[in-house]
Design an enzyme around this catalytic site. Structure first.
Site, PDB file in Angstrom:
ATOM      1  N   GLN A 280      92.890 -34.556  29.376  1.00 41.95           N
ATOM      2  CA  GLN A 280      94.029 -33.710  29.016  1.00 41.95           C
ATOM      3  C   GLN A 280      94.096 -33.566  27.497  1.00 41.95           C
ATOM      4  O   GLN A 280      93.915 -34.548  26.772  1.00 41.95           O
ATOM      5  CB  GLN A 280      95.330 -34.340  29.528  1.00 41.95           C
ATOM      6  CG  GLN A 280      95.385 -34.514  31.043  1.00 41.95           C
ATOM      7  CD  GLN A 280      95.683 -33.215  31.780  1.00 41.95           C
ATOM      8  OE1 GLN A 280      95.996 -32.196  31.183  1.00 41.95           O
ATOM      9  NE2 GLN A 280      95.566 -33.246  33.096  1.00 41.95           N
ATOM     10  N   TYR A 309      90.346 -34.426  42.359  1.00 42.36           N
ATOM     11  CA  TYR A 309      90.125 -33.757  41.055  1.00 42.36           C
ATOM     12  C   TYR A 309      90.541 -34.734  39.960  1.00 42.36           C
ATOM     13  O   TYR A 309      91.356 -34.432  39.098  1.00 42.36           O
ATOM     14  CB  TYR A 309      90.953 -32.470  40.941  1.00 42.36           C
ATOM     15  CG  TYR A 309      90.808 -31.525  42.106  1.00 42.36           C
ATOM     16  CD1 TYR A 309      89.820 -30.534  42.099  1.00 42.36           C
ATOM     17  CD2 TYR A 309      91.648 -31.625  43.216  1.00 42.36           C
ATOM     18  CE1 TYR A 309      89.693 -29.663  43.171  1.00 42.36           C
ATOM     19  CE2 TYR A 309      91.517 -30.764  44.293  1.00 42.36           C
ATOM     20  CZ  TYR A 309      90.546 -29.788  44.260  1.00 42.36           C
ATOM     21  OH  TYR A 309      90.430 -28.930  45.317  1.00 42.36           O
ATOM     22  N   GLU A 330      85.915 -36.698  42.442  1.00 36.85           N
ATOM     23  CA  GLU A 330      85.688 -35.856  41.262  1.00 36.85           C
ATOM     24  C   GLU A 330      84.246 -35.348  41.332  1.00 36.85           C
ATOM     25  O   GLU A 330      83.344 -36.077  41.713  1.00 36.85           O
ATOM     26  CB  GLU A 330      85.948 -36.694  39.995  1.00 36.85           C
ATOM     27  CG  GLU A 330      85.339 -36.197  38.713  1.00 36.85           C
ATOM     28  CD  GLU A 330      85.849 -34.840  38.245  1.00 36.85           C
ATOM     29  OE1 GLU A 330      87.077 -34.604  38.233  1.00 36.85           O
ATOM     30  OE2 GLU A 330      85.005 -33.993  37.886  1.00 36.85           O
ATOM     31  N   ASP A 378      94.933 -32.098  41.504  1.00 38.53           N
ATOM     32  CA  ASP A 378      95.038 -31.538  40.149  1.00 38.53           C
ATOM     33  C   ASP A 378      93.852 -30.600  39.940  1.00 38.53           C
ATOM     34  O   ASP A 378      92.968 -30.864  39.128  1.00 38.53           O
ATOM     35  CB  ASP A 378      95.023 -32.696  39.130  1.00 38.53           C
ATOM     36  CG  ASP A 378      95.246 -32.233  37.702  1.00 38.53           C
ATOM     37  OD1 ASP A 378      95.539 -31.037  37.489  1.00 38.53           O
ATOM     38  OD2 ASP A 378      95.125 -33.077  36.792  1.00 38.53           O
ATOM     39  N   CYS A 405      97.592 -25.846  37.002  1.00 40.75           N
ATOM     40  CA  CYS A 405      97.526 -25.176  35.693  1.00 40.75           C
ATOM     41  C   CYS A 405      97.523 -23.667  35.885  1.00 40.75           C
ATOM     42  O   CYS A 405      97.259 -22.928  34.950  1.00 40.75           O
ATOM     43  CB  CYS A 405      96.295 -25.634  34.922  1.00 40.75           C
ATOM     44  SG  CYS A 405      94.757 -25.367  35.787  1.00 40.75           S
TER      45      CYS A 405
END
Ligand code: SAH
Length: 449
Positions: A280, A309, A330, A378, A405
Site C-alpha cells: 500500500q 489477494y 496471492e 482485496d 479500489c
C-alpha cells in the site's frame, strides 16, 4: 465544432475521472479543470462522434468548492487531478462516486459512510516510479504529461514523501555525474529508464531501484558506492528491463548493495517488502484502512480467516492474533515468499500463504468442502472473478470484508453477492489517494441466516 474552437459553457457535473461535463446542444464535452456550477471559457481539444474533450482557458464564474492551484503541472501530468477541488469536497466527491454506482445496480439502500480523510493530504506516497530522460543535453526526472510520453521535469512531486523527492534528485545527479545515458523511447537506446524509490514510513529505510535497459552500465560500481552512502539507503537494486514496453519493471532484479528488501511497520507488525511486491502506498491511511477492516470482521479468536489477494500478507497477519488460523492466497510468488517470511519475522505461527489465483484456489476449496468463517478480499481494479463468487455460493463464509479500489466493480460484485444470500452492511470509503480521483472502500457482508 472543431479542434481549437473556443467557447463559453456551464459545467453541469463532474465525472469519476475528475473532469467537468458541459453540454453543447446536447453534445457532451469533458472539460479539464472545471467544476460543477462554474462558467468557463474552454478550448476544444478533440471532437469525437459521441463526445469530446476540452481544456479550461479561463474560469468566468468559479465554484466555492474550488481551491487555487499554484502550479498547473500537477494537473497536466495527472499527479494530482483533483487538486483544484477543496479537500473536504474531494471526500464528499468520493463518497458520492460509490453512491452513484450503487444506484446503477439498484442497491440504493446500502449506506455509505463519510470518507475517512487525512489531516495532511499531501506528501503521503511511500513509493515513486520516476522516468529519467535527457532534455537539452541534461538528465531530467519528472512526470509525463497526461496521455503522452513527454516528460515534464519536476523536483517536487507534491504527493510523495519529501524524503523521496530529495532522494530522486540526488540519485539523478549521481547518474548525471557518471554520464549515464537516459533511455530514449524513440530509438529504444540509452541505459537508465526509471528511478524507483520505496520508503518504509515507520522505519525510515529507503530502497533505490535503478531500472536499466541492460545489465552492464559503465561506472556502476562507483555509482552504487555513492547512492548507498546516502542517508538511510539500505537497499540498492538494479532491475533490468530491455524491452520496448510501457511496463515499468523487467523480470530480473539484482541486489547491488545492502538488502534485497526494506522493512516497514503497520499496526505493530514488521514487514519485508521486495521491489516487485505490492505494498500500500499511503502508510498513514493503510493503518486506518486495516483497522476498519478488522473492526468490520469483529473476530472472536476462533475463526478460520482467508486473506485473498494478500500481497505480502499485511491484512491477514494483522488479524492473525484474533483468529484461529489465517490462510492467504496471492498470485505473485515473490509476494507470497515475503508474506510467509513476514509471518515468521513477527512470530505468527497460525498464518500460511500460498501462490495461486484466488478464484482457482477457492473453487478447489469449494470442491473439497472446506469451511471458512471470514473471507477478506482485496482484488485489483477488475474486482472479483465470477468463478470466485460461484465458489462462495458453495463455501458460504459467514462474513466477508471486501476492500475495493474500484467502486464500479465493487457495485457489480455486491449485486452478485446479494443474489447469493449476502446482506451488505455499511461501506466505509477511505481516502488512500488524496488529490487524485481514486476511491478505496471497505465493505462488510454477512450471510443471511
Ligand atoms: N491485500 C494486500 C494487497 C492488495 S493489492 C495489501 O493490502 O497490501 C491486490 C493483490 O492481488 C496484488 O498483490 C496482486 O498481485 C494480487 N492478485 C491479482 N490478481 C490475483 C488473483 N487472481 N488471485 C490472487 N491474487 C491476485
Amino acid at each position: 465544432m472543431k479542434k481549437n474552437d473556443q467557447l463559453i459553457a456551464d459545467i453541469l457535473d463532474l465525472t469519476y475521472e475528475g473532469n467537468g461535463i458541459a453540454k453543447i446542444d446536447g453534445y457532451p464535452l469533458f472539460v479539464e479543470n472545471a467544476l460543477p456550477g462554474e462558467k468557463v471559457k474552454l478550448q476544444i481539444l478533440k471532437v469525437g462522434k459521441d463526445y469530446g474533450f476540452a481544456k479550461t482557458l479561463e474560469i468566468i464564474e468559479p465554484s466555492p468548492d474550488r481551491q487555487e492551484v499554484k502550479d498547473s503541472r500537477y494537473i497536466q501530468t495527472g499527479i494530482a487531478p483533483l487538486l483544484f477541488l477543496k479537500y473536504d469536497k474531494q471526500l464528499e466527491f468520493k463518497k458520492k462516486q460509490i453512491e452513484n454506482v450503487l444506484a446503477k445496480q439498484s442497491l440504493n439502500d446500502i449506506r455509505v459512510l463519510d470518507t475517512v480523510g487525512m489531516k495532511n493530504p499531501f506528501n503521503y506516497r511511500n513509493k515513486a516510479q520516476i522516468p529519467v530522460r535527457e532534455i537539452d543535453g541534461k538528465l531530467q526526472t519528472g512526470f509525463y504529461r497526461r496521455h503522452s510520453h513527454d516528460l515534464v521535469p519536476m523536483e517536487n512531486f507534491l504527493i510523495q514523501d519529501d524524503g523521496i523527492d530529495e532522494l530522486i534528485v540526488m540519485v539523478r545527479d549521481i547518474l548525471s555525474k557518471y554520464h549515464v545515458k537516459a533511455y530514449d523511447e524513440a530509438t529504444n537506446s540509452g541505459q537508465i529508464r526509471n528511478i524507483m524509490i520505496r520508503k518504509g514510513h515507520f522505519t525510515n529505510q529507503y530502497m533505490v531501484v535503478l531500472v536499466t535497459t541492460r545489465e552492464k552500465i559503465s561506472a556502476l560500481n562507483a555509482i552504487v558506492d555513492e547512492i548507498s552512502a546516502l542517508d538511510n539507503v539500505v537497499s540498492v537494486v538494479q532491475n533490468i528491463n530491455p524491452n520496448k514496453t510501457n511496463v515499468l519493471l523487467g523480470k530480473k532484479n539484482k541486489t547491488l548493495r545492502g538488502f534485497p528488501y526494506i522493512e516497514d511497520k503497520i499496526l505493530g507488525n514488521t514487514y519485508r517488502i521486495s521491489p516487485n511486491s505490492f505494498y500500500q502506498v499511503n502508510p498513514v491511511q493503510t493503518e486506518k484502512l486495516y483497522q476498519i477492516a478488522i473492526d468490520k470482521a469483529d473476530l472472536k479468536g476462533k475463526e478460520v480467516v482467508v486473506d485473498a489477494y494478500s500481497g505480502i500478507g499485511t491484512i491477514g497477519l494483522t488479524m492473525a492474533k484474533r483468529a484461529k488460523k489465517v490462510e492467504g492466497i496471492e498470485i505473485v510468488e515473490a509476494a507470497v515468499k515475503d508474506a510467509n517470511r513476514n509471518a515468521t519475522v513477527n512470530h505468527i505461527g497460525n498464518a500460511k500463504y500460498q501462490v495461486g489465483k484466488a478464484e482457482t484456489v477457492l473453487r478447489d476449496w469449494a470442491h473439497d468442502g472446506k469451511k471458512i468463517d471470514v473471507l477478506m478480499v482485496d482484488p485489483p481494479r477488475k474486482g472479483l472473478d465470477k468463478s470466485l463468487i460461484d465458489a462462495l455460493a458453495t463455501i458460504k463464509p459467514k462474513k466477508m470484508v471486501y476492500i475495493s479500489c474500484n467502486p464500479a466493480t465493487l457495485a457489480r460484485d455486491l449485486r452478485l453477492l446479494t443474489d447469493i444470500d449476502y446482506s451488505v452492511g455499511s461501506i466505509t470509503p477511505v481516502d488512500m489517494f488524496p488529490m487524485t480521483n481514486h476511491v478505496e472502500s471497505v465493505t462488510l457482508l454477512t450471510l443471511n441466516d
